[in-house]
Design a protein around this motif. Structure first.
Motif, PDB file in Angstrom:
ATOM      1  N   GLU A 138       0.838  -1.206   0.000  1.00  0.00           N
ATOM      2  CA  GLU A 138       0.000   0.000   0.000  1.00  0.00           C
ATOM      3  C   GLU A 138       0.873   1.256   0.000  1.00  0.00           C
ATOM      4  O   GLU A 138       0.752   2.137   0.850  1.00  0.00           O
ATOM      5  N   LEU A 139       1.776   1.292  -0.985  1.00  0.00           N
ATOM      6  CA  LEU A 139       2.676   2.439  -1.103  1.00  0.00           C
ATOM      7  C   LEU A 139       1.898   3.689  -1.488  1.00  0.00           C
ATOM      8  O   LEU A 139       0.927   3.615  -2.254  1.00  0.00           O
ATOM      9  N   PRO A 140       2.304   4.835  -0.964  1.00  0.00           N
ATOM     10  CA  PRO A 140       1.597   6.078  -1.283  1.00  0.00           C
ATOM     11  C   PRO A 140       1.789   6.472  -2.751  1.00  0.00           C
ATOM     12  O   PRO A 140       2.851   6.243  -3.336  1.00  0.00           O
ATOM     13  N   THR A 141       0.736   7.052  -3.316  1.00  0.00           N
ATOM     14  CA  THR A 141       0.739   7.449  -4.721  1.00  0.00           C
ATOM     15  C   THR A 141       0.191   8.860  -4.884  1.00  0.00           C
ATOM     16  O   THR A 141      -0.393   9.419  -3.954  1.00  0.00           O
ATOM     17  N   PHE A 142       0.384   9.397  -6.082  1.00  0.00           N
ATOM     18  CA  PHE A 142      -0.272  10.633  -6.475  1.00  0.00           C
ATOM     19  C   PHE A 142      -0.684  10.483  -7.933  1.00  0.00           C
ATOM     20  O   PHE A 142      -0.163   9.625  -8.663  1.00  0.00           O
ATOM     21  N   THR A 143      -1.655  11.282  -8.350  1.00  0.00           N
ATOM     22  CA  THR A 143      -2.174  11.214  -9.708  1.00  0.00           C
ATOM     23  C   THR A 143      -1.991  12.562 -10.382  1.00  0.00           C
ATOM     24  O   THR A 143      -2.238  13.609  -9.786  1.00  0.00           O
ATOM     25  N   ILE A 144      -1.532  12.516 -11.640  1.00  0.00           N
ATOM     26  CA  ILE A 144      -1.402  13.716 -12.448  1.00  0.00           C
ATOM     27  C   ILE A 144      -1.765  13.334 -13.882  1.00  0.00           C
ATOM     28  O   ILE A 144      -1.352  12.270 -14.364  1.00  0.00           O
ATOM     29  N   GLU A 145      -2.558  14.149 -14.505  1.00  0.00           N
ATOM     30  CA  GLU A 145      -3.045  13.912 -15.865  1.00  0.00           C
ATOM     31  C   GLU A 145      -3.668  12.525 -16.005  1.00  0.00           C
ATOM     32  O   GLU A 145      -3.525  11.851 -17.021  1.00  0.00           O
ATOM     33  N   GLY A 146      -4.337  12.047 -14.951  1.00  0.00           N
ATOM     34  CA  GLY A 146      -5.021  10.770 -14.984  1.00  0.00           C
ATOM     35  C   GLY A 146      -4.143   9.552 -14.765  1.00  0.00           C
ATOM     36  O   GLY A 146      -4.632   8.428 -14.728  1.00  0.00           O
ATOM     37  N   ASP A 147      -2.836   9.748 -14.623  1.00  0.00           N
ATOM     38  CA  ASP A 147      -1.918   8.630 -14.387  1.00  0.00           C
ATOM     39  C   ASP A 147      -1.456   8.622 -12.942  1.00  0.00           C
ATOM     40  O   ASP A 147      -1.204   9.669 -12.350  1.00  0.00           O
ATOM     41  N   GLU A 148      -1.333   7.423 -12.379  1.00  0.00           N
ATOM     42  CA  GLU A 148      -0.912   7.269 -10.984  1.00  0.00           C
ATOM     43  C   GLU A 148       0.576   6.957 -10.915  1.00  0.00           C
ATOM     44  O   GLU A 148       1.086   6.136 -11.675  1.00  0.00           O
ATOM     45  N   TYR A 149       1.266   7.626  -9.982  1.00  0.00           N
ATOM     46  CA  TYR A 149       2.695   7.457  -9.763  1.00  0.00           C
ATOM     47  C   TYR A 149       2.952   7.176  -8.292  1.00  0.00           C
ATOM     48  O   TYR A 149       2.207   7.630  -7.425  1.00  0.00           O
ATOM     49  N   LEU A 150       4.045   6.455  -8.028  1.00  0.00           N
ATOM     50  CA  LEU A 150       4.458   6.212  -6.651  1.00  0.00           C
ATOM     51  C   LEU A 150       5.096   7.472  -6.089  1.00  0.00           C
ATOM     52  O   LEU A 150       5.870   8.141  -6.772  1.00  0.00           O
ATOM     53  N   LYS A 151       4.790   7.776  -4.837  1.00  0.00           N
ATOM     54  CA  LYS A 151       5.467   8.880  -4.170  1.00  0.00           C
ATOM     55  C   LYS A 151       6.873   8.413  -3.785  1.00  0.00           C
ATOM     56  O   LYS A 151       7.118   7.231  -3.540  1.00  0.00           O
ATOM     57  N   ARG A 152       7.757   9.370  -3.730  1.00  0.00           N
ATOM     58  CA  ARG A 152       9.149   9.095  -3.411  1.00  0.00           C
ATOM     59  C   ARG A 152       9.283   8.688  -1.935  1.00  0.00           C
ATOM     60  O   ARG A 152       8.840   9.393  -1.041  1.00  0.00           O
ATOM     61  N   LEU A 153       9.915   7.534  -1.705  1.00  0.00           N
ATOM     62  CA  LEU A 153      10.233   7.081  -0.350  1.00  0.00           C
ATOM     63  C   LEU A 153      11.372   6.082  -0.441  1.00  0.00           C
ATOM     64  O   LEU A 153      11.679   5.589  -1.521  1.00  0.00           O
ATOM     65  N   THR A 154      11.984   5.805   0.677  1.00  0.00           N
ATOM     66  CA  THR A 154      13.071   4.827   0.719  1.00  0.00           C
ATOM     67  C   THR A 154      12.834   3.869   1.878  1.00  0.00           C
ATOM     68  O   THR A 154      12.473   4.293   2.975  1.00  0.00           O
ATOM     69  N   LEU A 155      13.059   2.587   1.580  1.00  0.00           N
ATOM     70  CA  LEU A 155      12.952   1.539   2.590  1.00  0.00           C
ATOM     71  C   LEU A 155      14.335   0.952   2.836  1.00  0.00           C
ATOM     72  O   LEU A 155      15.056   0.639   1.883  1.00  0.00           O
ATOM     73  N   VAL A 156      14.689   0.801   4.096  1.00  0.00           N
ATOM     74  CA  VAL A 156      15.852  -0.002   4.454  1.00  0.00           C
ATOM     75  C   VAL A 156      15.275  -1.313   4.963  1.00  0.00           C
ATOM     76  O   VAL A 156      14.543  -1.342   5.958  1.00  0.00           O
ATOM     77  N   VAL A 157      15.556  -2.387   4.226  1.00  0.00           N
ATOM     78  CA  VAL A 157      14.989  -3.698   4.524  1.00  0.00           C
ATOM     79  C   VAL A 157      16.083  -4.555   5.146  1.00  0.00           C
ATOM     80  O   VAL A 157      17.153  -4.741   4.560  1.00  0.00           O
ATOM     81  N   THR A 158      15.818  -5.061   6.339  1.00  0.00           N
ATOM     82  CA  THR A 158      16.762  -5.902   7.062  1.00  0.00           C
ATOM     83  C   THR A 158      16.105  -7.234   7.374  1.00  0.00           C
ATOM     84  O   THR A 158      15.049  -7.260   8.015  1.00  0.00           O
ATOM     85  N   ASP A 159      16.730  -8.305   6.898  1.00  0.00           N
ATOM     86  CA  ASP A 159      16.220  -9.659   7.141  1.00  0.00           C
ATOM     87  C   ASP A 159      14.734  -9.776   6.808  1.00  0.00           C
ATOM     88  O   ASP A 159      13.954 -10.343   7.578  1.00  0.00           O
ATOM     89  N   GLY A 160      14.329  -9.210   5.679  1.00  0.00           N
ATOM     90  CA  GLY A 160      12.963  -9.364   5.197  1.00  0.00           C
ATOM     91  C   GLY A 160      11.934  -8.428   5.791  1.00  0.00           C
ATOM     92  O   GLY A 160      10.754  -8.523   5.470  1.00  0.00           O
ATOM     93  N   ARG A 161      12.359  -7.508   6.660  1.00  0.00           N
ATOM     94  CA  ARG A 161      11.435  -6.540   7.275  1.00  0.00           C
ATOM     95  C   ARG A 161      11.896  -5.124   7.004  1.00  0.00           C
ATOM     96  O   ARG A 161      13.090  -4.863   6.903  1.00  0.00           O
ATOM     97  N   VAL A 162      10.932  -4.230   6.947  1.00  0.00           N
ATOM     98  CA  VAL A 162      11.244  -2.817   6.760  1.00  0.00           C
ATOM     99  C   VAL A 162      11.758  -2.268   8.086  1.00  0.00           C
ATOM    100  O   VAL A 162      11.004  -2.137   9.055  1.00  0.00           O
ATOM    101  N   GLU A 163      13.045  -1.995   8.126  1.00  0.00           N
ATOM    102  CA  GLU A 163      13.668  -1.481   9.349  1.00  0.00           C
ATOM    103  C   GLU A 163      13.482   0.027   9.473  1.00  0.00           C
ATOM    104  O   GLU A 163      13.290   0.551  10.567  1.00  0.00           O
ATOM    105  N   ARG A 164      13.536   0.731   8.340  1.00  0.00           N
ATOM    106  CA  ARG A 164      13.467   2.197   8.366  1.00  0.00           C
ATOM    107  C   ARG A 164      12.786   2.682   7.098  1.00  0.00           C
ATOM    108  O   ARG A 164      13.002   2.151   6.021  1.00  0.00           O
ATOM    109  N   VAL A 165      11.946   3.699   7.260  1.00  0.00           N
ATOM    110  CA  VAL A 165      11.255   4.339   6.138  1.00  0.00           C
ATOM    111  C   VAL A 165      11.665   5.806   6.125  1.00  0.00           C
ATOM    112  O   VAL A 165      11.588   6.481   7.153  1.00  0.00           O
ATOM    113  N   PHE A 166      12.083   6.277   4.973  1.00  0.00           N
ATOM    114  CA  PHE A 166      12.348   7.698   4.763  1.00  0.00           C
ATOM    115  C   PHE A 166      11.192   8.239   3.925  1.00  0.00           C
ATOM    116  O   PHE A 166      11.009   7.815   2.778  1.00  0.00           O
TER     117      PHE A 166
END
Length: 188
Positions: A138-166
């Motif tokens: 359920e990553l955040p998105t935005f829509t422009i001109e009718g097209d959906e894009y992912l919002k910019r974010l960064t995940l640090v994944v450690t051993d299969g889990r999201v350790e940190r979200v920017f």
């Protein structure tokens, strides 16, 4: 600062809308994505500590692909400068224990491969063109001109889990340094 896609001085700053709050601590879903090197990457089996930076859309100097009003959307502009930042910090991130770095967008693998090669990135890009990961997390998105894009974010994944979200990320051209600073502190 990118020569072919410079960041304007008056970009709107994104605000934390809480759309990524649920990601911290999440287990990576059973999703595999095509990589720009032709392999398929199982997101559950990432190297022990991996950085995945999610971006909406990379432009190309030979094509006009940026939608009208792109610069007015907080956080939309800056994918090329952000990728260059991760290129500049890649070795330092690896030295601090990051097993791998991946860029991720909903653009096709072929489109991403052009960007990887043109920008001389030492890491691969992952295509979520079918939005399997975006939907599962359920990553955040935005829509422009009718097209959906992912919002910019960064995940640090450690051993299969999201350790940190920017999230949100601004300015994008300095973001890799922020990630490196956090990783350096967290690994001590």
């Amino acid at each position: 600062m990118s020569k072919d896609f410079p960041l304007p001085d008056d970009l709107p700053v994104p605000e934390d809308d809480g759309a990524a709050d649920h990601l911290q601590g999440m287990e990576m879903p059973v999703v595999s994505l095509e990589s720009t090197d032709g392999t398929v990457v199982d997101l559950r089996a990432l190297p022990p500590r991996t950085v995945v930076y999610v971006y909406p859309l990379t432009g190309r100097p030979d094509r006009d692909v940026i939608p009208e009003g792109w610069d007015d959307v907080p956080g939309a502009r800056g994918c090329t400068p952000e990728s260059r930042g991760f290129r500049a910090r890649y070795d330092e991130l690896r030295d601090e224990g990051i097993g791998e770095v991946f860029g991720l967008s909903t653009q096709s693998t072929a489109y991403q491969r052009e960007a990887r090669d043109r920008l001389d990135l030492p890491f691969e890009m992952l295509s979520d063109a079918d939005r399997a990961l975006a939907s599962a997390l359920e990553l955040p998105t935005f829509t422009i001109e009718g097209d959906e894009y992912l919002k910019r974010l960064t995940l640090v994944v450690t051993d299969g889990r999201v350790e940190r979200v920017f999230y949100p990320i601004f300015p994008p051209d300095e973001h890799a340094s922020d990630v490196l600073e956090w990783v350096s502190g967290a690994s001590r």
